[in-house]
Design a protein around this motif. Sequence first.
Motif, PDB file in Angstrom:
ATOM      1  N   LEU A   1       0.859  -1.184   0.000  1.00 34.00           N
ATOM      2  CA  LEU A   1       0.000   0.000   0.000  1.00 34.00           C
ATOM      3  C   LEU A   1       0.894   1.232   0.000  1.00 34.00           C
ATOM      4  O   LEU A   1       1.722   1.399   0.882  1.00 34.00           O
ATOM      5  N   ARG A   2       0.753   2.110  -0.992  1.00 35.65           N
ATOM      6  CA  ARG A   2       1.631   3.266  -1.094  1.00 35.65           C
ATOM      7  C   ARG A   2       0.894   4.554  -0.719  1.00 35.65           C
ATOM      8  O   ARG A   2       0.896   4.936   0.427  1.00 35.65           O
ATOM      9  N   ARG A   3       0.249   5.228  -1.618  1.00 36.64           N
ATOM     10  CA  ARG A   3      -0.388   6.508  -1.301  1.00 36.64           C
ATOM     11  C   ARG A   3      -1.893   6.338  -1.112  1.00 36.64           C
ATOM     12  O   ARG A   3      -2.544   5.594  -1.859  1.00 36.64           O
ATOM     13  N   VAL A   4      -2.452   7.030  -0.126  1.00 38.87           N
ATOM     14  CA  VAL A   4      -3.898   7.131   0.068  1.00 38.87           C
ATOM     15  C   VAL A   4      -4.232   8.620  -0.008  1.00 38.87           C
ATOM     16  O   VAL A   4      -3.795   9.412   0.829  1.00 38.87           O
ATOM     17  N   VAL A   5      -4.988   9.006  -1.044  1.00 40.91           N
ATOM     18  CA  VAL A   5      -5.304  10.414  -1.303  1.00 40.91           C
ATOM     19  C   VAL A   5      -6.808  10.531  -1.493  1.00 40.91           C
ATOM     20  O   VAL A   5      -7.352  10.062  -2.502  1.00 40.91           O
ATOM     21  N   GLY A   6      -7.488  11.130  -0.523  1.00 35.56           N
ATOM     22  CA  GLY A   6      -8.938  11.279  -0.632  1.00 35.56           C
ATOM     23  C   GLY A   6      -9.608   9.921  -0.704  1.00 35.56           C
ATOM     24  O   GLY A   6      -9.453   9.084   0.196  1.00 35.56           O
ATOM     25  N   ASP A   7     -10.353   9.685  -1.803  1.00 35.46           N
ATOM     26  CA  ASP A   7     -11.079   8.420  -1.939  1.00 35.46           C
ATOM     27  C   ASP A   7     -10.328   7.425  -2.818  1.00 35.46           C
ATOM     28  O   ASP A   7     -10.910   6.456  -3.291  1.00 35.46           O
ATOM     29  N   ARG A   8      -9.011   7.667  -3.034  1.00 34.24           N
ATOM     30  CA  ARG A   8      -8.222   6.784  -3.886  1.00 34.24           C
ATOM     31  C   ARG A   8      -6.971   6.303  -3.151  1.00 34.24           C
ATOM     32  O   ARG A   8      -6.469   6.975  -2.250  1.00 34.24           O
ATOM     33  N   ALA A   9      -6.484   5.148  -3.568  1.00 29.83           N
ATOM     34  CA  ALA A   9      -5.254   4.597  -3.011  1.00 29.83           C
ATOM     35  C   ALA A   9      -4.492   3.878  -4.113  1.00 29.83           C
ATOM     36  O   ALA A   9      -5.092   3.386  -5.080  1.00 29.83           O
ATOM     37  N   THR A  10      -3.166   3.821  -3.998  1.00 31.63           N
ATOM     38  CA  THR A  10      -2.344   3.076  -4.950  1.00 31.63           C
ATOM     39  C   THR A  10      -1.740   1.872  -4.242  1.00 31.63           C
ATOM     40  O   THR A  10      -1.267   1.972  -3.102  1.00 31.63           O
ATOM     41  N   ILE A  11      -1.757   0.743  -4.922  1.00 30.56           N
ATOM     42  CA  ILE A  11      -1.215  -0.506  -4.384  1.00 30.56           C
ATOM     43  C   ILE A  11      -0.290  -1.118  -5.427  1.00 30.56           C
ATOM     44  O   ILE A  11      -0.672  -1.287  -6.589  1.00 30.56           O
ATOM     45  N   TRP A  12       0.934  -1.451  -5.000  1.00 29.10           N
ATOM     46  CA  TRP A  12       1.984  -1.976  -5.884  1.00 29.10           C
ATOM     47  C   TRP A  12       2.130  -3.477  -5.664  1.00 29.10           C
ATOM     48  O   TRP A  12       2.063  -3.961  -4.522  1.00 29.10           O
ATOM     49  N   VAL A  13       2.349  -4.221  -6.765  1.00 31.59           N
ATOM     50  CA  VAL A  13       2.588  -5.665  -6.664  1.00 31.59           C
ATOM     51  C   VAL A  13       3.635  -6.081  -7.683  1.00 31.59           C
ATOM     52  O   VAL A  13       3.847  -5.422  -8.710  1.00 31.59           O
ATOM     53  N   GLU A  14       4.308  -7.194  -7.389  1.00 32.19           N
ATOM     54  CA  GLU A  14       5.130  -7.896  -8.373  1.00 32.19           C
ATOM     55  C   GLU A  14       4.554  -9.296  -8.524  1.00 32.19           C
ATOM     56  O   GLU A  14       4.262  -9.963  -7.523  1.00 32.19           O
ATOM     57  N   THR A  15       4.394  -9.747  -9.772  1.00 34.55           N
ATOM     58  CA  THR A  15       3.821 -11.053 -10.044  1.00 34.55           C
ATOM     59  C   THR A  15       4.820 -11.924 -10.804  1.00 34.55           C
ATOM     60  O   THR A  15       5.807 -11.438 -11.356  1.00 34.55           O
ATOM     61  N   SER A  16       4.552 -13.219 -10.824  1.00 30.45           N
ATOM     62  CA  SER A  16       5.471 -14.162 -11.469  1.00 30.45           C
ATOM     63  C   SER A  16       5.263 -14.257 -12.971  1.00 30.45           C
ATOM     64  O   SER A  16       6.106 -14.827 -13.679  1.00 30.45           O
ATOM     65  N   ALA A  17       4.161 -13.713 -13.491  1.00 27.48           N
ATOM     66  CA  ALA A  17       3.834 -13.793 -14.912  1.00 27.48           C
ATOM     67  C   ALA A  17       2.874 -12.658 -15.249  1.00 27.48           C
ATOM     68  O   ALA A  17       2.305 -12.021 -14.352  1.00 27.48           O
ATOM     69  N   PRO A  18       2.667 -12.375 -16.541  1.00 27.95           N
ATOM     70  CA  PRO A  18       1.694 -11.339 -16.909  1.00 27.95           C
ATOM     71  C   PRO A  18       0.316 -11.650 -16.335  1.00 27.95           C
ATOM     72  O   PRO A  18      -0.104 -12.816 -16.289  1.00 27.95           O
ATOM     73  N   ALA A  19      -0.380 -10.630 -15.888  1.00 27.78           N
ATOM     74  CA  ALA A  19      -1.691 -10.843 -15.278  1.00 27.78           C
ATOM     75  C   ALA A  19      -2.467  -9.530 -15.259  1.00 27.78           C
ATOM     76  O   ALA A  19      -1.900  -8.440 -15.408  1.00 27.78           O
ATOM     77  N   ARG A  20      -3.763  -9.660 -15.077  1.00 22.99           N
ATOM     78  CA  ARG A  20      -4.616  -8.514 -14.768  1.00 22.99           C
ATOM     79  C   ARG A  20      -4.782  -8.484 -13.264  1.00 22.99           C
ATOM     80  O   ARG A  20      -5.249  -9.459 -12.647  1.00 22.99           O
ATOM     81  N   VAL A  21      -4.369  -7.404 -12.636  1.00 24.87           N
ATOM     82  CA  VAL A  21      -4.442  -7.288 -11.179  1.00 24.87           C
ATOM     83  C   VAL A  21      -5.688  -6.496 -10.826  1.00 24.87           C
ATOM     84  O   VAL A  21      -5.873  -5.370 -11.291  1.00 24.87           O
ATOM     85  N   ARG A  22      -6.536  -7.084 -10.005  1.00 24.60           N
ATOM     86  CA  ARG A  22      -7.768  -6.418  -9.590  1.00 24.60           C
ATOM     87  C   ARG A  22      -7.817  -6.391  -8.071  1.00 24.60           C
ATOM     88  O   ARG A  22      -7.492  -7.383  -7.404  1.00 24.60           O
TER      89      ARG A  22
END
Length: 575
Positions: free
Chosen positions: A11-32
Amino acid sequence: MTAQLLIGPVLRRVVGDRATIWVETSAPARVRIEAGGGAAGSAATFCAYGHHYALVVVSGLAPHAAHAYRVYLDEEQVWPAAGSPYPPSVIRTRAADDADQPVSLLFGSCRRGTPQATGRHLPPDALDAYARRLMAEPEHRPDLLVLLGDQVYADETSHKVRRFLRRSRPAGQDGPADQVITFEEYTKLYLESWRDPEVRWLFSTVPSVMIFDDHELIDDWNTSASWRADMARQAWWSERIAGGLGSYWVYQHLGNLSPDELAADPLFRKVSEARDATDLLREFGRRVDQPEQAENTDRPYRWSFALDLGRTRLVVLDNRCNRVLTPGARAMLPPAEWEWFLDQAHGEYDHLVVGSSLPWLMPPAIHHLEAWNERVAESRRPRWAAFGEKLRRAFDLEHWAAFTRSFTALGELFRRLGEGGVAAPGHRVGAGGAYAAPASISVLSGDVHHSYVARADFGHAMATPVMQLTCSPIHNEVPLPLRPLMRVSWLPPVARVARGLARSAGVAKPAIRWKRLSGPYFGNAIGTLTLDGTTASARIEGTTGDGRLHEVAAADYRPVSRRGAGSSTAPDPVR
């Protein structure tokens, strides 16, 4: 191939009603990511050097609430893991109007990711200890974790990483055998450090921002112009700087940006759209490591960043990459970035917090020694200058005191802000429409492998307390022989001797004085700065042998009396 979650969620930045979350995965993917109440976000991974990453913006978060969230890769839930013993990861939002809401900043620096990174037995990890306590006391969750450098050690690797280097490198490859060089090798450092179970949980539930110091690249990075010239002659350095800055951008800097800043960032857009961003990041890493770019252009790449939490402004400064190293014109920040900092330091806020990986206020004897050394290294006599340069590099004499112009300018900025008035617009509007001084100014730092609290004295009564809060290391140690040196360097008689040496070289006396209020403490530690209305307090907690936290230094900010900072009623112990 089904993608797996390698690192994260962070979990990185929380600004108002939004937040950014960073991940590393083992293969291409859609992160939801789903956070309940309709709050959600998704992004496709981008690829660089054969690794896959995503930074997801979660939108629609309700104000003043804690939102438990789940992470999906291609519709398969991967977080929280089935049977996880840890509490749910949450995104906590602030009130819609958070002007009166307290702010809590957790901070520290210098963390080795393994207990036996170099064969030494290190004291318990302060981040591990804090995570365990937060699990039991979630109501004390901080607003932000501020990591102030040396999040990974490229030049002092663990036994595990060294084994990987021996197995993976071609025979005869140029470069230090026990240090990482390539982007691929850097990924092993982050994998080792950020997959620590307690720290992984902490990163998933407390927002974080980060800035590098030297060990993300190499010890004493950008000490001087001659240091750079020597490194440029090493055949392996070009790959090291490209891999180091490229990986730092991906793993650390990218998450410092708000959702709006991400949307406007041209490199992030190119990387996200590229089929393979390897060449983009390699070229970027080499291009931004150019001191002449920082010194001579109007818009060098800016690693420094700023954000507001309620009535608190945090400005985190790059003390390493964009230094001006030209003898006679040395500066911590190039002119364009200093102007940006001045803009950020003026505005509507109650508390100013400056993140600086290197302490602004050092033990006085060390400060005078570094100022003397800078003058010697810039001598017109070649042999004398060479002697000064040798000392600078041998004893790491490259903090703010060794960049005298920058040290003085920062103190002058704090003085003008602390005095208030129309000429130095700060913050809260006082009686008659004049700008009032900020309630507090704090400099958060690390690097020096011991912790202390010091207060600046500007020589006259000033309502704004200006504090140096140094917390280091989170998980490392200072060698035993150096500890007495750190202690005695605070003593006035020793400082007078060092000041005499600096005066003999023509170094002007600093315009300010400073006094230690707590410390030095040499164990692993984590700091907390609490800002509530117009009050501020700081606490540094060290780890016990069994991995718990206990207070080792503290300070309640109070207005400076007529006698200056020396009249503070805070204790002055040597721990």
